[in-house]
Design a protein around this motif. Sequence first.
Motif, PDB file in Angstrom:
ATOM      1  N   PHE A   1      -2.206  13.898   2.197  1.00 26.06           N
ATOM      2  CA  PHE A   1      -2.026  13.535   3.610  1.00 26.06           C
ATOM      3  C   PHE A   1      -0.561  13.509   4.007  1.00 26.06           C
ATOM      4  O   PHE A   1      -0.240  13.715   5.173  1.00 26.06           O
ATOM      5  CB  PHE A   1      -2.753  12.238   3.976  1.00 26.06           C
ATOM      6  N   GLN A   2       0.348  13.310   3.056  1.00 27.12           N
ATOM      7  CA  GLN A   2       1.764  13.354   3.408  1.00 27.12           C
ATOM      8  C   GLN A   2       2.179  14.769   3.772  1.00 27.12           C
ATOM      9  O   GLN A   2       2.872  14.986   4.771  1.00 27.12           O
ATOM     10  CB  GLN A   2       2.623  12.834   2.261  1.00 27.12           C
ATOM     11  N   GLU A   3       1.750  15.733   2.968  1.00 33.67           N
ATOM     12  CA  GLU A   3       2.146  17.125   3.206  1.00 33.67           C
ATOM     13  C   GLU A   3       1.256  17.804   4.250  1.00 33.67           C
ATOM     14  O   GLU A   3       1.722  18.221   5.296  1.00 33.67           O
ATOM     15  CB  GLU A   3       2.116  17.885   1.870  1.00 33.67           C
TER      16      GLU A   3
ATOM     17  N   ASP B   1      -7.132   3.868   0.529  1.00 37.42           N
ATOM     18  CA  ASP B   1      -5.792   4.045   1.117  1.00 37.42           C
ATOM     19  C   ASP B   1      -5.560   5.493   1.516  1.00 37.42           C
ATOM     20  O   ASP B   1      -5.068   5.778   2.613  1.00 37.42           O
ATOM     21  CB  ASP B   1      -4.700   3.627   0.131  1.00 37.42           C
ATOM     22  N   PHE B   2      -5.903   6.427   0.633  1.00 42.61           N
ATOM     23  CA  PHE B   2      -5.663   7.845   0.909  1.00 42.61           C
ATOM     24  C   PHE B   2      -6.583   8.351   2.015  1.00 42.61           C
ATOM     25  O   PHE B   2      -6.188   9.180   2.839  1.00 42.61           O
ATOM     26  CB  PHE B   2      -5.826   8.674  -0.363  1.00 42.61           C
ATOM     27  N   LEU B   3      -7.816   7.831   2.068  1.00 44.92           N
ATOM     28  CA  LEU B   3      -8.731   8.191   3.142  1.00 44.92           C
ATOM     29  C   LEU B   3      -8.150   7.766   4.498  1.00 44.92           C
ATOM     30  O   LEU B   3      -8.123   8.543   5.440  1.00 44.92           O
ATOM     31  CB  LEU B   3     -10.086   7.525   2.895  1.00 44.92           C
ATOM     32  N   PHE B   4      -7.640   6.532   4.565  1.00 45.45           N
ATOM     33  CA  PHE B   4      -7.044   6.068   5.814  1.00 45.45           C
ATOM     34  C   PHE B   4      -5.759   6.814   6.139  1.00 45.45           C
ATOM     35  O   PHE B   4      -5.444   7.034   7.306  1.00 45.45           O
ATOM     36  CB  PHE B   4      -6.811   4.558   5.783  1.00 45.45           C
ATOM     37  N   GLY B   5      -5.012   7.215   5.111  1.00 45.41           N
ATOM     38  CA  GLY B   5      -3.810   8.020   5.341  1.00 45.41           C
ATOM     39  C   GLY B   5      -4.149   9.344   5.993  1.00 45.41           C
ATOM     40  O   GLY B   5      -3.463   9.798   6.914  1.00 45.41           O
TER      41      GLY B   5
ATOM     42  N   ALA C   1       0.302  16.517  11.916  1.00 40.28           N
ATOM     43  CA  ALA C   1       0.875  15.546  12.860  1.00 40.28           C
ATOM     44  C   ALA C   1       2.132  16.104  13.510  1.00 40.28           C
ATOM     45  O   ALA C   1       2.371  15.887  14.705  1.00 40.28           O
ATOM     46  CB  ALA C   1       1.179  14.235  12.142  1.00 40.28           C
ATOM     47  N   CYS C   2       2.930  16.839  12.739  1.00 38.12           N
ATOM     48  CA  CYS C   2       4.150  17.443  13.285  1.00 38.12           C
ATOM     49  C   CYS C   2       3.819  18.484  14.360  1.00 38.12           C
ATOM     50  O   CYS C   2       4.427  18.484  15.431  1.00 38.12           O
ATOM     51  CB  CYS C   2       4.947  18.081  12.152  1.00 38.12           C
ATOM     52  N   VAL C   3       2.859  19.355  14.065  1.00 39.08           N
ATOM     53  CA  VAL C   3       2.452  20.366  15.048  1.00 39.08           C
ATOM     54  C   VAL C   3       1.930  19.684  16.306  1.00 39.08           C
ATOM     55  O   VAL C   3       2.269  20.074  17.429  1.00 39.08           O
ATOM     56  CB  VAL C   3       1.402  21.332  14.451  1.00 39.08           C
ATOM     57  N   ARG C   4       1.129  18.630  16.130  1.00 40.76           N
ATOM     58  CA  ARG C   4       0.598  17.894  17.282  1.00 40.76           C
ATOM     59  C   ARG C   4       1.729  17.272  18.092  1.00 40.76           C
ATOM     60  O   ARG C   4       1.728  17.323  19.321  1.00 40.76           O
ATOM     61  CB  ARG C   4      -0.400  16.833  16.822  1.00 40.76           C
TER      62      ARG C   4
END
Length: 110
Positions: A18-20, A91-95, A26-29
């Motif tokens: 989710f970070q990458e 945590d990763f699911l929410f990320g 998120a950046c494109v959005r």
Amino acid sequence: MKNQDNREHDLFDSDDYFQEHGGMIACVRALTGKNPVAYFGDSANPALPKVRTLAEEAARVFRTRVVNPKWIHSVMRHGYKGAFEMASTIDFLFGYDATPRSCKIGCTRA
């Protein structure tokens, strides 16, 4: 597009996904004001590569692992380490929910 070339882990096994991948979405959005279409490639079997939407892959992993009673019971046998794995998965699911906003697994927004 994020590609995974093995079945040793999935998109809810690490925050790297989710970070990458989620971060790029998120950046494109943020730059365009539009939600890009997000894909997840599966080339674990090079003879049969598959491409799913991120929502489809998230639903597949959620169904086959995260809420799978066999997985839950197997990690429970590992005491605190199993609890850590369960908590990390959530945590990763929410990320992934927070970054691309396109998983639709427990999402509060579309």
